[in-house]
Structure formats: C-alpha cells, structure tokens
Design an enzyme around this catalytic site. Structure first.
Site, PDB file in Angstrom:
ATOM      1  N   LEU A  32      -8.815  -0.333  -4.265  1.00 54.16           N
ATOM      2  CA  LEU A  32      -7.448  -0.155  -5.097  1.00 54.16           C
ATOM      3  C   LEU A  32      -6.291   0.337  -4.348  1.00 54.16           C
ATOM      4  CD1 LEU A  32      -5.950  -1.167  -7.592  1.00 54.16           C
ATOM      5  CD2 LEU A  32      -5.515   1.354  -7.893  1.00 54.16           C
ATOM      6  N   SER A  98     -13.758   3.692  -2.730  1.00 54.69           N
ATOM      7  CA  SER A  98     -12.362   4.115  -4.091  1.00 54.69           C
ATOM      8  C   SER A  98     -12.840   2.914  -4.988  1.00 54.69           C
ATOM      9  CB  SER A  98     -11.461   3.787  -3.837  1.00 54.69           C
ATOM     10  OG  SER A  98     -10.666   4.073  -4.645  1.00 54.69           O
ATOM     11  N   GLN A  99     -12.559   1.636  -5.165  1.00 54.18           N
ATOM     12  CA  GLN A  99     -12.981   0.954  -6.179  1.00 54.18           C
ATOM     13  C   GLN A  99     -14.260   0.191  -5.878  1.00 54.18           C
ATOM     14  OE1 GLN A  99      -9.567  -1.332  -9.340  1.00 54.18           O
ATOM     15  NE2 GLN A  99      -9.940  -2.764  -7.483  1.00 54.18           N
ATOM     16  N   ASP A 215      -9.606  15.212  -3.038  1.00 56.08           N
ATOM     17  CA  ASP A 215      -9.089  13.728  -2.588  1.00 56.08           C
ATOM     18  C   ASP A 215      -7.601  13.594  -3.582  1.00 56.08           C
ATOM     19  OD1 ASP A 215     -10.726  11.190  -2.515  1.00 56.08           O
ATOM     20  OD2 ASP A 215      -9.179  11.408  -4.503  1.00 56.08           O
ATOM     21  N   HIS A 270      -7.458  11.124  -0.926  1.00 51.46           N
ATOM     22  CA  HIS A 270      -8.163  10.225  -0.895  1.00 51.46           C
ATOM     23  C   HIS A 270      -7.706   9.119   0.497  1.00 51.46           C
ATOM     24  CE1 HIS A 270      -9.674   7.489  -3.864  1.00 51.46           C
ATOM     25  NE2 HIS A 270      -9.129   6.415  -3.625  1.00 51.46           N
TER      26      HIS A 270
END
Length: 289
Positions: A32, A98-99, A215, A270
């Site tokens: 993202l 991630s996404q 994270d 993250h």
C-alpha cells in the site's frame, strides 16, 4: 602447463556461469502506497547474495493507485508476472510485501499453471487487518477501527483495497457476507472455485511468513503469520484458526508437508522490512536458491 592453466580457468568460468544461471528469477510485488523505487535495497541484497539473479519489481498500482480493489490489482499484476513465469523453466520466487502479499495470494489462487517455488510473504496482513494505524487515520480520518465496518462492509467500501481485507472480529457475520476478497480467498464464504483455487495455491513449494511484534502497522502483527483476534481481541495463533483446522485453502497441507516457514524478527517497523539486512539474511536469503 599453460594449456592446463587455460583449461582450469575455462572450467572454473563454466562452473561459475552454471551457478549464476541456477538462480531462479525473483519477482517483487509492493504494498500500500509503495512503488517499485522503494525496493532498490532489497534488489541489491538479492544480487549481492545471489549474483546474476534476474530481479523484477513490478511497477503497477503505485502510491494512491494501490487503493484500487484487490481483484483489479490481481489481474494487473498477473498480466505482468505471467510472461516472466513462462520464461523461467525452473520456476520463480515471489516476494510480496504488506498488502502485496494478499495480491499475490489472489494471483496464486487463480493462476492454474503458475510455477512459483518460494512465496515469501513479507509483513503482510494475511489474516486481515483490524487496528487504528496512521494509514487508517489518513484514509478514514473520521473513523476508528470500531466503526470502520460501517464503510468497509458495503459495496462502496469494497472498492477500496484496505476494506477488501478489513476483518472486524466484532462483526464476523458482516465480514463473511460482505468481504469480496479475503473471505473468498480463505474459503470462508461460498465460492464455486474454492477447490481449484486451493489446488492452484498448493502448487507453491514453500510458503515463508515473515513478521514481527514491533511492526506498528499490521494489526495484530500475528496476522502476518495467519494469527488473528477472537471477539475479545485476544490473538488466536494460526494452528487454532478455523482456516487452518479446516485446511480451507491449503495452509494445513503446507504445514504437514513441511513447506510452511514462519520467521519473526523483533525491532523492525513496518516500512523497513524490505530494507533491513538482518531480515533479509535471516528470513529471505536461504529461500532464493
């Protein structure tokens, strides 16, 4: 003697070339609000440890475009990735951040002839997301995690990527009835393609799940390893999750085969997972042969 030396050099060169050529191509899918330019460091790590590796960071759905529905992103990334797979007789490795890890699951579930060897899920909310983070405040400034379901579990909300994997443990029925992406991938709602999707996903040779307690974005962080909240917001680990116990999309099969690896690293925020050398050396490098 000179001819012998030349022969030795020639054999050494051939051996080196064979080692270089033995590395499978690596495909990277961003998350993202990211773009391909964010993965220069990770690409460098790969080529330092595996010289000559063909590394491709797919340049699609960058920045704000990453908010588009995940099924749309799956089709776009699939179109870009498939030719790389076709040109790799020994298969490819997939690193999805991630996404992007959820996008990659969609690709692997719906592409029947993929040849992914290692699917490396790098700090991805594989079990869903439920938390008040800076990303959430930016996207939905007037909402908290407790009431975001009012948007996400609507037809309009499902047009926003983060809502495709929003998993509110207090509104389970709405999630199951409304989630057009994660609930389908998990085979948690009726899906006529569930058997085929499971078979497709199980074509991977190794699933590597990477995450950590610091994270700060993936919530709970154990979602990166298929753990998630119950309705009391107590984390239930992967092996006690219904999707694992039912083996709804192949997670238990991968575990039984010895092909599911979990790697947890503390102290990593993250946005640094893909540029942290310790993460690469500890969790990624060994799976790129």
């Amino acid at each position: 003697m000179r001819e012998t030396g030349l022969l030795v050099c020639l054999l050494a060169s051939c051996l080196l070339a064979a080692v270089v050529l033995s590395h499978r191509p690596v495909i990277i899918v961003h998350g993202l609000f990211d773009s391909s330019s964010d993965f220069i460091t990770l690409s460098r790590f790969i080529n330092q440890s595996h010289p000559g590796t063909n590394v491709t960071v797919i340049d699609l759905f960058d920045r704000s475009a990453s908010l588009q529905p995940l099924w749309k992103q799956v089709e776009g990334f699939k179109e870009a990735i498939y030719p790389i797979m076709q040109n790799a007789a020994d298969g490819v490795h997939l690193i999805c951040y991630s996404q992007g890890g959820l996008v990659c699951r969609g690709i692997l579930s719906t592409l029947p002839d993929h040849n992914v060897h290692s699917f490396i899920s790098l700090s991805s909310p594989q079990a869903g997301q439920y938390g008040d983070t800076d990303y959430l405040k930016y996207l939905f400034p007037t909402f908290l995690k407790s009431n975001l379901y009012l948007i996400c579990y609507t037809a309009v909300g499902q047009r926003v990527s983060i809502c495709n994997y929003w998993n509110d443990p207090h509104h389970r029925d709405l999630y199951l009835n409304s989630s057009d992406y994660l609930a389908l991938l998990n085979n948690e709602r009726p899906n006529p393609n569930c058997t085929d999707w499971k078979e497709n996903f199980l074509r991977i040779k190794k699933l590597v799940l990477i995450g950590g307690p610091d994270d700060g974005v993936i919530t709970p962080w154990q979602s990166s390893q298929f753990g998630f909240y119950d309705d009391n917001e107590t984390v239930v680990e992967m092996k006690n999750q219904d999707v694992f116990l039912r083996d709804s999309f192949g997670l238990k099969t991968l575990y039984s085969r010895g092909d599911l690896v979990m790697c947890s690293v503390p102290g990593v925020e993250h946005v640094y997972w893909h540029s942290n050398e310790t993460v690469y050396k500890t969790c990624i490098e060994k799976w790129l042969t």
